[in-house]
Motif scaffolding. Structure first.
Motif, PDB file in Angstrom:
ATOM      1  N   LYS A  18       7.569 -27.885  -8.783  1.00 35.61           N
ATOM      2  CA  LYS A  18       8.301 -26.816  -9.455  1.00 35.61           C
ATOM      3  C   LYS A  18       9.581 -27.371 -10.090  1.00 35.61           C
ATOM      4  O   LYS A  18      10.050 -28.449  -9.710  1.00 35.61           O
ATOM      5  CB  LYS A  18       8.646 -25.711  -8.459  1.00 35.61           C
ATOM      6  N   PRO A  19      10.161 -26.650 -11.042  1.00 36.42           N
ATOM      7  CA  PRO A  19      11.448 -27.090 -11.601  1.00 36.42           C
ATOM      8  C   PRO A  19      12.485 -27.270 -10.490  1.00 36.42           C
ATOM      9  O   PRO A  19      12.523 -26.488  -9.529  1.00 36.42           O
ATOM     10  CB  PRO A  19      11.831 -25.952 -12.556  1.00 36.42           C
ATOM     11  N   SER A  20      13.308 -28.296 -10.631  1.00 34.08           N
ATOM     12  CA  SER A  20      14.281 -28.619  -9.580  1.00 34.08           C
ATOM     13  C   SER A  20      15.456 -27.643  -9.537  1.00 34.08           C
ATOM     14  O   SER A  20      16.223 -27.642  -8.576  1.00 34.08           O
ATOM     15  CB  SER A  20      14.810 -30.048  -9.775  1.00 34.08           C
ATOM     16  N   LYS A  21      15.617 -26.841 -10.577  1.00 37.99           N
ATOM     17  CA  LYS A  21      16.674 -25.829 -10.624  1.00 37.99           C
ATOM     18  C   LYS A  21      16.066 -24.507 -11.082  1.00 37.99           C
ATOM     19  O   LYS A  21      14.994 -24.494 -11.677  1.00 37.99           O
ATOM     20  CB  LYS A  21      17.779 -26.246 -11.612  1.00 37.99           C
ATOM     21  N   PRO A  22      16.735 -23.383 -10.823  1.00 30.72           N
ATOM     22  CA  PRO A  22      16.229 -22.096 -11.310  1.00 30.72           C
ATOM     23  C   PRO A  22      16.072 -22.103 -12.835  1.00 30.72           C
ATOM     24  O   PRO A  22      16.902 -22.673 -13.557  1.00 30.72           O
ATOM     25  CB  PRO A  22      17.306 -21.105 -10.873  1.00 30.72           C
ATOM     26  N   THR A  23      15.000 -21.498 -13.325  1.00 31.30           N
ATOM     27  CA  THR A  23      14.732 -21.432 -14.760  1.00 31.30           C
ATOM     28  C   THR A  23      14.524 -19.967 -15.153  1.00 31.30           C
ATOM     29  O   THR A  23      14.264 -19.120 -14.302  1.00 31.30           O
ATOM     30  CB  THR A  23      13.475 -22.244 -15.119  1.00 31.30           C
ATOM     31  N   PRO A  24      14.639 -19.656 -16.453  1.00 27.34           N
ATOM     32  CA  PRO A  24      14.496 -18.262 -16.894  1.00 27.34           C
ATOM     33  C   PRO A  24      13.150 -17.662 -16.489  1.00 27.34           C
ATOM     34  O   PRO A  24      12.112 -18.307 -16.631  1.00 27.34           O
ATOM     35  CB  PRO A  24      14.621 -18.360 -18.419  1.00 27.34           C
ATOM     36  N   ASN A  25      13.196 -16.456 -15.979  1.00 27.53           N
ATOM     37  CA  ASN A  25      11.977 -15.714 -15.647  1.00 27.53           C
ATOM     38  C   ASN A  25      11.720 -14.749 -16.802  1.00 27.53           C
ATOM     39  O   ASN A  25      12.369 -13.706 -16.912  1.00 27.53           O
ATOM     40  CB  ASN A  25      12.159 -14.960 -14.327  1.00 27.53           C
ATOM     41  N   GLU A  26      10.795 -15.154 -17.679  1.00 23.16           N
ATOM     42  CA  GLU A  26      10.582 -14.391 -18.907  1.00 23.16           C
ATOM     43  C   GLU A  26       9.156 -14.602 -19.401  1.00 23.16           C
ATOM     44  O   GLU A  26       8.421 -15.439 -18.874  1.00 23.16           O
ATOM     45  CB  GLU A  26      11.581 -14.827 -19.982  1.00 23.16           C
ATOM     46  N   THR A  27       8.780 -13.859 -20.414  1.00 23.25           N
ATOM     47  CA  THR A  27       7.476 -14.016 -21.046  1.00 23.25           C
ATOM     48  C   THR A  27       7.680 -14.548 -22.458  1.00 23.25           C
ATOM     49  O   THR A  27       8.485 -14.004 -23.220  1.00 23.25           O
ATOM     50  CB  THR A  27       6.724 -12.676 -21.103  1.00 23.25           C
TER      51      THR A  27
END
Length: 463
Positions: A18-27
């Motif tokens: 998974k990405p090592s940092k939070p990423t945008p939750n979007e479509t």
């Protein structure tokens, strides 16, 4: 390459990186070029790397796994999942679920693959394990990566991409970013940009160009090839082979500025392949040339764009005309097809997709060629130097077997720069193809002989 090479691969359980940092939750919507039916498949590439004493004590699996998590922060759509909406529209649910990653070890060295690495590769299914349930286009990981340590200290990096996400140029951009972060950079030198809306249909859509590549042709004579009767071979074309084919042309077509090596090889292979498949003389046959359209736009598509930005222009003729006419006839058809691609042509394709249900390009009696010599697979570095081989893992990929060939940069054992081209045909058709290609080269006093149907000056390998 040794075709009897057998080796054991010990695999760990597949994991999700998974990405090592939070990423945008979007479509994010794919473009109307991305989600056409002909791109809804998985495409494999492979990179071979030698041992580098400067990297002693460094584990390529660990280095690449950690770098992958960091790279996905920038390329976070790859960590999501495709969903399908109304009218078959594809979109990425950017949910950070991650990409599939496999750690593996093999009791084989790079050298044991032979001095000339090219498709098809022995034991390919062990170098990129098809994780059960992962090969569907919708609701599955968008990337599958396997890093296999070799007993010589080198390694193999194999990757499978959901083609709706990127073309070769976009994939190499991502792989270069992964390489840069593997080598210690904090971010990619080319920041990725989405901008898929640049390749969406217009409102209202208006199909302004002729797109015979998307004609729906019924396969009335059973020309779609069965997967269980396929012969995979690779053919090398260096300066000698290209000169031999060019010599078949009339003087006004022989000049380098008139026709590229790509056009000449494509015309020759299309003709030889058609002869080998023995269609009826009145049947239509097609050559589809992949054309990168990034530079066709004004202004060009932005640097960092990693979506699909190519067209499938097609030339159509009858088998009889293709075979009975000199090579120059096929050459002119190829040249004209390539010249069709403009910015307007790309917009017209996007409009066709939304008005016609996102059709698949025509595969009946079609041959598709894609030149990846400028894509840069061989330049991707993870810290162990450039790839010994980098590029497509095989020919004939896609939803329909045997239709596609890639033109891959290659240096033979004489040090000659050229192309290696994987071809995939039914067994008997392959024998006729080899004979016809040999005939083309021998007619120009090239001293080539087939030995057991497996190896000559231009045939490199087969399985």
């Amino acid at each position: 390459m040794s075709q009897s090479l057998v080796f054991k691969v010990k695999r760990h359980e597949p994991e999700l990186v998974k990405p090592s940092k939070p990423t945008p939750n979007e479509t994010k919507l794919l473009s109307d070029i991305d989600d056409q039916d002909g791109l809804r498949f998985q495409i494999p590439v492979v990179q071979f790397y030698n041992y580098d004493p400067n990297m002693k004590g460094k584990d390529p699996v660990d280095v690449i796994r950690k770098a992958l998590a960091k790279t996905l922060v920038f390329y976070y759509p790859f960590a999501g999942r495709l969903r399908e909406g109304n009218d078959r529209k594809l979109m990425v649910d950017c949910n950070g679920e991650g990409v599939l990653f496999i750690e593996a070890d093999a009791d084989v060295s790079v050298e044991e693959f032979g001095g000339q690495l090219q498709p098809p590769f022995p034991c390919w299914d062990q170098l990129l394990f098809d994780v059960p349930g992962s090969s569907q286009v919708i609701n599955t990981p968008l990337l599958l990566i396997q890093v296999t340590r070799l007993k010589c200290g080198g390694f193999i990096f194999a990757l499978r991409l959901n083609h709706t996400m990127s073309d070769a140029a976009g994939l190499v951009q991502f792989m270069n970013a992964l390489g840069e972060i593997s080598r210690g950079m904090n971010e990619p030198s080319i920041p990725p940009v989405w901008y898929r809306e640049l390749l969406n249909a217009r409102d209202p859509p208006r199909v302004t160009c002729t797109h015979r590549e998307y004609e729906q042709i019924p396969d009335t004579k059973g020309t779609i090839i069965s997967l269980d009767d396929m012969d995979h071979r690779s053919f090398f074309f260096g300066p000698t082979e290209v000169a031999a084919i060019r010599a078949l042309l009339p003087p006004h077509q022989q000049q380098q500025h008139q026709h590229s090596n790509f056009e000449i090889l494509t015309a020759c292979l299309w003709r030889c392949r058609t002869i080998a498949l023995q269609p009826d003389t009145d049947e239509e046959v097609r050559i589809i040339c992949i054309v990168n359209a990034r530079g066709k736009f004004n202004p060009p598509l932005p640097n960092g764009f990693y979506g699909n930005a190519f067209a499938f222009p097609v030339a159509v003729t009858t088998a009889g005309k293709l075979i009975e006419n000199p090579l120059g006839y096929a050459l002119e058809l190829v040249r004209k097809a390539k010249a069709d691609v403009t910015e307007e042509y790309m917009h017209s394709i996007a409009d066709l997709m939304v008005t016609n249900g996102r059709p698949h390009f025509t595969v009946v009696r079609s041959y598709l060629v894609s030149d990846v010599t400028r894509a840069g697979f061989g330049e991707v570095e993870f810290g162990w130097g450039k790839a010994v081989y980098g590029g497509p893992a095989k020919g004939g990929v896609g939803a329909i077997p045997g239709v596609a060939s890639f033109y891959i940069p290659f240096k033979n054992d004489k040090g000659e720069e050229g192309l290696v081209i994987p071809v995939c045909l039914p067994t008997q058709a392959m024998e006729r193809f080899v004979k016809e290609l040999d005939h083309v080269l021998n007619n120009n006093n090239i001293n080539q002989t087939i030995k057991g149907g497996l190896k000559s000056g231009f045939i490199i390998s087969s399985l």
